[in-house]
Motif scaffolding. Structure first.
Motif, PDB file in Angstrom:
ATOM      1  N   GLU A  47      35.288  55.485  49.791  1.00  0.00           N
ATOM      2  CA  GLU A  47      36.357  55.359  48.736  1.00  0.00           C
ATOM      3  C   GLU A  47      36.317  53.723  48.386  1.00  0.00           C
ATOM      4  N   GLY A  48      35.917  52.731  49.291  1.00  0.00           N
ATOM      5  CA  GLY A  48      35.709  51.508  49.391  1.00  0.00           C
ATOM      6  C   GLY A  48      34.500  51.354  48.368  1.00  0.00           C
ATOM      7  N   ASP A  49      33.452  51.943  48.443  1.00  0.00           N
ATOM      8  CA  ASP A  49      32.232  51.614  47.672  1.00  0.00           C
ATOM      9  C   ASP A  49      32.741  52.092  46.207  1.00  0.00           C
ATOM     10  N   VAL A  50      33.293  53.255  45.954  1.00  0.00           N
ATOM     11  CA  VAL A  50      33.891  53.578  44.449  1.00  0.00           C
ATOM     12  C   VAL A  50      34.730  52.449  43.881  1.00  0.00           C
ATOM     13  N   ARG A  51      35.516  52.020  44.576  1.00  0.00           N
ATOM     14  CA  ARG A  51      36.198  50.723  43.998  1.00  0.00           C
ATOM     15  C   ARG A  51      35.566  49.651  43.757  1.00  0.00           C
ATOM     16  N   SER A  52      34.487  49.312  44.729  1.00  0.00           N
ATOM     17  CA  SER A  52      33.776  47.993  44.712  1.00  0.00           C
ATOM     18  C   SER A  52      32.946  48.195  43.506  1.00  0.00           C
ATOM     19  N   LEU A  53      32.377  49.492  43.391  1.00  0.00           N
ATOM     20  CA  LEU A  53      31.402  49.724  42.244  1.00  0.00           C
ATOM     21  C   LEU A  53      32.170  49.135  41.019  1.00  0.00           C
ATOM     22  N   CYS A  54      33.360  50.099  40.624  1.00  0.00           N
ATOM     23  CA  CYS A  54      33.778  49.891  39.406  1.00  0.00           C
ATOM     24  C   CYS A  54      34.501  48.617  39.131  1.00  0.00           C
ATOM     25  N   ARG A  55      34.721  47.905  40.152  1.00  0.00           N
ATOM     26  CA  ARG A  55      35.186  46.462  40.090  1.00  0.00           C
ATOM     27  C   ARG A  55      33.927  45.559  39.598  1.00  0.00           C
ATOM     28  N   ALA A  56      32.848  45.728  40.303  1.00  0.00           N
ATOM     29  CA  ALA A  56      31.490  45.035  39.994  1.00  0.00           C
ATOM     30  C   ALA A  56      31.173  45.352  38.499  1.00  0.00           C
ATOM     31  N   TYR A  57      31.396  46.581  37.989  1.00  0.00           N
ATOM     32  CA  TYR A  57      31.099  46.796  36.576  1.00  0.00           C
ATOM     33  C   TYR A  57      31.977  46.075  35.813  1.00  0.00           C
ATOM     34  N   ARG A  58      33.147  46.023  36.080  1.00  0.00           N
ATOM     35  CA  ARG A  58      34.187  45.118  34.949  1.00  0.00           C
ATOM     36  C   ARG A  58      33.916  43.723  35.055  1.00  0.00           C
ATOM     37  N   LEU A  59      33.525  43.039  36.338  1.00  0.00           N
ATOM     38  CA  LEU A  59      33.399  41.720  36.260  1.00  0.00           C
ATOM     39  C   LEU A  59      31.796  41.223  35.832  1.00  0.00           C
ATOM     40  N   TRP A  60      30.812  42.222  35.867  1.00  0.00           N
ATOM     41  CA  TRP A  60      29.601  41.749  35.260  1.00  0.00           C
ATOM     42  C   TRP A  60      29.541  41.708  33.779  1.00  0.00           C
ATOM     43  N   ALA A  61      30.414  42.859  33.259  1.00  0.00           N
ATOM     44  CA  ALA A  61      30.833  42.793  31.597  1.00  0.00           C
ATOM     45  C   ALA A  61      31.792  41.790  31.391  1.00  0.00           C
ATOM     46  N   LEU A  62      32.498  41.155  32.139  1.00  0.00           N
ATOM     47  CA  LEU A  62      33.245  40.014  31.620  1.00  0.00           C
ATOM     48  C   LEU A  62      32.185  38.584  31.756  1.00  0.00           C
ATOM     49  N   GLU A  63      31.373  38.670  32.796  1.00  0.00           N
ATOM     50  CA  GLU A  63      30.541  37.331  32.826  1.00  0.00           C
ATOM     51  C   GLU A  63      29.320  37.515  31.748  1.00  0.00           C
ATOM     52  N   ASN A  64      29.205  38.510  31.107  1.00  0.00           N
ATOM     53  CA  ASN A  64      27.880  38.981  30.446  1.00  0.00           C
ATOM     54  C   ASN A  64      28.178  39.720  29.060  1.00  0.00           C
ATOM     55  N   GLN A  65      29.079  39.078  28.505  1.00  0.00           N
ATOM     56  CA  GLN A  65      29.677  40.061  27.461  1.00  0.00           C
ATOM     57  C   GLN A  65      28.581  40.497  26.320  1.00  0.00           C
ATOM     58  N   GLY A  66      27.760  39.447  26.038  1.00  0.00           N
ATOM     59  CA  GLY A  66      26.522  39.678  24.915  1.00  0.00           C
ATOM     60  C   GLY A  66      25.582  40.796  25.486  1.00  0.00           C
TER      61      GLY A  66
END
Length: 224
Positions: free
Chosen positions: A90-109
């Motif tokens: 459960e923790g891994d699912v949440r962490s992966l999804c949040r890491a996906y969002r964070l990477w997209a925000l920091e690397n929009q292009g």
């Protein structure tokens, strides 16, 4: 010196170090910018070379963008894998999804390149391991964590590829909205967390207690 030896001498200057420098600089310039803003002439000048080097090593702008997309794909895959702590599925699912969002925000292009057509096309000058050469690298940790969730009954029984694709579609939707509409909204993170909770509830399997845990978590991943 003959014309052929001149060409050989020129091409000898286009070594792996120069290729790496061009690729790294292009990746840096596209981190927060769309691909149409990348000028080949200033990029080449920044590496002390000419556009001829880019055409020789990458085949032109399209080939360079494909190489940048592959580089960004690798970076996103690493970010997702680094987010996995393996304390619980459960923790891994949440962490992966949040890491996906964070990477997209920091690397929009770069995010636009990863989820766009260049990242899905065969990449000139790159090598892939076993499997589908068109399959993005970042999908591998997503597939692994979804497979573990299905295997352990945290998610209901489902085809892993179909489940991962459906989860990604939801993630991409809410992240794209944040990038284009909610970027400056103080509620953006909460919108994401609400969508994440809905994703987890929709795939939850097992006991009612598991369903409640998956669907009611804070941004720190702790059940509420």
């Amino acid at each position: 010196m003959t014309p052929s030896s001149t060409r050989a001498s020129t091409h000898a200057q286009y070594d792996d170090s120069l290729r790496r420098g061009i690729l790294d600089e292009a990746t840096r310039r596209l981190r927060d910018a769309p691909p149409e803003t990348l000028g080949l002439r200033p990029l080449a000048a920044s590496q002390g070379t000419s556009t001829t080097a880019i055409y020789t090593m990458f085949g032109g702008k399209a080939g360079l963008l494909a190489a940048v997309a592959h580089e960004a794909d690798s970076q996103l895959a690493a970010a997702l894998r680094d987010a996995l702590r393996h304390d619980s599925v459960e923790g891994d699912v949440r962490s992966l999804c949040r890491a996906y969002r964070l990477w997209a925000l920091e690397n929009q292009g770069l995010y636009g390149l990863v989820v766009g057509e260049p990242a899905r096309s065969p990449r000139a000058g790159t090598e892939r391991g076993a499997g589908d050469p068109d399959e993005p690298l970042w999908r591998e940790p997503l597939l692994e964590v979804v497979d573990a969730a299905v295997d352990e009954g945290v998610f209901r029984a489902a085809d892993v590829h179909e489940a991962a694709t459906a989860i990604w579609a939801s993630l991409h939707g809410v992240v794209s909205l944040e990038l284009s509409v909610w970027r400056s909204s103080p509620s953006a993170e909460q919108y994401f967390e609400t969508q994440l909770a809905a994703i987890l509830r929709s795939w939850a399997g097992g006991s009612a207690g598991t369903t409640r845990t998956l669907g009611a978590t804070g941004t720190d991943g702790a059940a509420r």
